[in-house]
Design an enzyme around this catalytic site. Structure first.
Site, PDB file in Angstrom:
ATOM      1  N   ALA A 108     -15.624  -1.190   9.286  1.00  0.00           N
ATOM      2  CA  ALA A 108     -16.050  -0.432  10.462  1.00  0.00           C
ATOM      3  C   ALA A 108     -16.255  -1.249  11.723  1.00  0.00           C
ATOM      4  O   ALA A 108     -16.210  -0.699  12.823  1.00  0.00           O
ATOM      5  CB  ALA A 108     -17.347   0.306  10.132  1.00  0.00           C
ATOM      6  N   PRO A 110     -15.913  -3.664  14.985  1.00  0.00           N
ATOM      7  CA  PRO A 110     -17.156  -3.457  15.735  1.00  0.00           C
ATOM      8  C   PRO A 110     -17.473  -2.007  16.080  1.00  0.00           C
ATOM      9  O   PRO A 110     -18.418  -1.765  16.818  1.00  0.00           O
ATOM     10  CB  PRO A 110     -16.914  -4.252  17.021  1.00  0.00           C
ATOM     11  CG  PRO A 110     -15.430  -4.132  17.245  1.00  0.00           C
ATOM     12  CD  PRO A 110     -14.817  -4.122  15.866  1.00  0.00           C
ATOM     13  N   SER A 112     -15.103   0.959  16.848  1.00  0.00           N
ATOM     14  CA  SER A 112     -14.280   1.907  17.625  1.00  0.00           C
ATOM     15  C   SER A 112     -14.104   3.216  16.865  1.00  0.00           C
ATOM     16  O   SER A 112     -14.306   4.300  17.423  1.00  0.00           O
ATOM     17  CB  SER A 112     -12.897   1.335  17.917  1.00  0.00           C
ATOM     18  OG  SER A 112     -12.980   0.056  18.427  1.00  0.00           O
ATOM     19  N   LYS A 113     -13.699   3.086  15.587  1.00  0.00           N
ATOM     20  CA  LYS A 113     -13.467   4.325  14.821  1.00  0.00           C
ATOM     21  C   LYS A 113     -14.798   4.972  14.455  1.00  0.00           C
ATOM     22  O   LYS A 113     -14.909   6.202  14.429  1.00  0.00           O
ATOM     23  CB  LYS A 113     -12.652   4.049  13.549  1.00  0.00           C
ATOM     24  CG  LYS A 113     -11.152   3.902  13.786  1.00  0.00           C
ATOM     25  CD  LYS A 113     -10.833   2.537  14.289  1.00  0.00           C
ATOM     26  CE  LYS A 113      -9.398   2.260  14.603  1.00  0.00           C
ATOM     27  NZ  LYS A 113      -9.241   0.882  15.130  1.00  0.00           N
ATOM     28  N   CYS A 231      -3.128  -2.359  12.609  1.00  0.00           N
ATOM     29  CA  CYS A 231      -2.518  -2.631  13.914  1.00  0.00           C
ATOM     30  C   CYS A 231      -1.443  -3.692  13.730  1.00  0.00           C
ATOM     31  O   CYS A 231      -1.362  -4.639  14.491  1.00  0.00           O
ATOM     32  CB  CYS A 231      -3.569  -3.038  14.941  1.00  0.00           C
ATOM     33  SG  CYS A 231      -4.601  -4.408  14.421  1.00  0.00           S
TER      34      CYS A 231
HETATM   35  C1  LIG Z   1      -9.319  -4.016  11.847  1.00  0.00           C
HETATM   36  S1  LIG Z   1     -10.947  -4.559  11.728  1.00  0.00           S
HETATM   37  C2  LIG Z   1     -11.830  -3.052  11.820  1.00  0.00           C
HETATM   38  C3  LIG Z   1     -11.956  -2.504  13.181  1.00  0.00           C
HETATM   39  C4  LIG Z   1     -12.885  -1.297  13.236  1.00  0.00           C
HETATM   40  N1  LIG Z   1     -12.461  -0.257  12.303  1.00  0.00           N
HETATM   41  C5  LIG Z   1     -12.959  -0.707  14.625  1.00  0.00           C
HETATM   42  O1  LIG Z   1     -12.273   0.289  14.861  1.00  0.00           O
HETATM   43  O2  LIG Z   1     -13.701  -1.209  15.460  1.00  0.00           O
HETATM   44  C6  LIG Z   1     -11.124  -4.939  10.039  1.00  0.00           C
HETATM   45  C7  LIG Z   1     -12.551  -5.208   9.611  1.00  0.00           C
HETATM   46  O3  LIG Z   1     -12.534  -5.374   8.195  1.00  0.00           O
HETATM   47  C8  LIG Z   1     -13.572  -6.260   7.857  1.00  0.00           C
HETATM   48  N2  LIG Z   1     -13.293  -6.731   6.480  1.00  0.00           N
HETATM   49  C9  LIG Z   1     -12.461  -7.714   6.062  1.00  0.00           C
HETATM   50  N3  LIG Z   1     -12.443  -7.783   4.725  1.00  0.00           N
HETATM   51  C10 LIG Z   1     -13.303  -6.819   4.279  1.00  0.00           C
HETATM   52  C11 LIG Z   1     -13.739  -6.398   3.003  1.00  0.00           C
HETATM   53  N4  LIG Z   1     -13.264  -6.955   1.888  1.00  0.00           N
HETATM   54  N5  LIG Z   1     -14.640  -5.387   2.925  1.00  0.00           N
HETATM   55  C12 LIG Z   1     -15.127  -4.798   4.055  1.00  0.00           C
HETATM   56  N6  LIG Z   1     -14.746  -5.174   5.290  1.00  0.00           N
HETATM   57  C13 LIG Z   1     -13.845  -6.157   5.403  1.00  0.00           C
HETATM   58  C14 LIG Z   1     -13.541  -7.306   8.949  1.00  0.00           C
HETATM   59  O4  LIG Z   1     -14.793  -7.958   9.060  1.00  0.00           O
HETATM   60  C15 LIG Z   1     -13.199  -6.456  10.173  1.00  0.00           C
HETATM   61  O5  LIG Z   1     -14.370  -6.102  10.858  1.00  0.00           O
END
Ligand SMILES: C[S@@+](CC[C@H](N)C(=O)[O-])C[C@H]1O[C@@H](n2cnc3c(N)ncnc32)[C@H](O)[C@@H]1O
Length: 303
Positions: A108, A110, A112-113, A231
């Site tokens: 989730a 930072p 946005s969704k 993305c």
């Molecule tokens: C693409 S970003 C998410 C962006 C977010 N959905 C937004 O819209 O602001 C992917 C996120 O996955 C988290 N992440 C990476 N591996 C993970 C895991 N195994 N379990 C949960 N979160 C994880 C990262 O810390 C990062 O914040």
């Protein structure tokens, strides 16, 4: 690899336009946070702040703004606006939650969704915003607070092992699975995005993506909806991950409407063949709508 994007030439109908768009800076877009402001009120505030804006066309709540720093404007600080790339609004729109739903956002931060989903839910129901990264979770908390969310529960766990126990064991109605990825589609925003690119990294992150998507499906109720997004352009992180979920779980890919120019998901890549329904997923390339790159697939869990 010197030029990671060159491998997509065979799947692009206008490769030159794709490459040219990847070189251009990305327009600045904000989403009106409808928990705190109407679109009319936010537009008036932008005018008062001296910021020019233009609706992006396909979604009334998204405004292209003529400032590089929308975060420095007072409507933003008040939580009326959320700075968000245009394509980043796609997953919540495709998820289309109702007020009162139970919704899961496993990756989730930072936010946005999360903030977009909460707004579409009219800040009602339960929205579980999880992430494994503590630093990024603090940014999520601050964004949730600024935007006035009250229906969100923030958790810190590896989404592959997410437990429903604190939520009474009851499955979610919907999930938006916006996984970590190789971020190729963010090249317009971040010109360094491909500096560390390697196929090993793509393959490694694809393993994590499969685990996160699997767990999100497991914790979604029969008949529920799971939206998968990245993305990046890499089919190993997109179609291959969804193909894996289709093979392992009782889910199907469903069609969805999106008023943007898109291309169908791939059904084969690099000698691999994917489930034929992968053509229901959508690829968004930068040259099609003057945006970042994106992939989005909508799954339904068998009832
Ligand atoms: C693409 S970003 C998410 C962006 C977010 N959905 C937004 O819209 O602001 C992917 C996120 O996955 C988290 N992440 C990476 N591996 C993970 C895991 N195994 N379990 C949960 N979160 C994880 C990262 O810390 C990062 O914040």
């Amino acid at each position: 690899m010197d030029d990671p994007l060159a491998r997509y030439e065979p799947i692009l109908d206008d490769y030159e336009a794709f490459r040219a768009a990847c070189e251009r800076p990305l327009p600045q877009v904000v989403r009106v946070n409808t928990i705190k402001a109407t679109v009319v009120r936010a537009e008036r505030a932008l005018k008062e702040a001296g910021v020019g804006y233009e609706p992006v066309g396909w979604n009334d709540e998204l405004l292209a703004v003529d400032t590089d720093k929308p975060g420095n404007t007072w409507p933003y600080v008040h939580g009326w606006l959320y700075g968000q790339e245009e394509v980043s609004a796609v997953p919540a729109v495709v998820c289309d939650p109702d007020p009162g739903d139970r919704v899961f956002d496993p990756c989730a931060a930072p936010g946005s969704k999360t903030t977009h989903l909460a707004a579409l839910m009219d800040d009602e129901g339960l929205l579980v915003a999880n992430d494994s990264n503590l630093g990024r979770l603090s940014a999520l908390r601050s964004n949730a607070e600024r935007c006035g969310l009250t229906n969100v529960a923030v958790t810190k766990s590896d989404a592959r092992n997410f437990s429903l126990a604190p939520f009474g064991g009851e499955g979610f109605d919907r999930a938006v699975v916006d996984v970590p990825c190789s971020c190729e589609g963010t090249i317009r925003k971040n010109p360094d995005a491909l500096d560390e690119w390697s196929l090993d990294h793509v393959d490694g992150v694809a393993g994590i993506q499969k685990g996160i998507l699997s767990r999100a499906i497991e914790v979604t109720r029969p008949g529920g909806t799971v939206v998968y997004s990245t993305c990046t352009f890499a089919p190993e992180e997109n179609e291959a991950v969804v193909d894996h979920a289709l093979a392992e779980h009782d889910v199907e890919l469903v069609e969805y409407d999106l008023p943007l120019s898109t291309r169908a998901g791939l059904t084969s890549w690099d000698g691999e063949t994917y489930n034929a329904s992968l053509n229901r997923a959508k690829r968004i390339y930068p040259h099609l709508n003057d945006t970042g790159g994106f992939f989005c697939a909508k799954l339904e869990v068998a009832a």
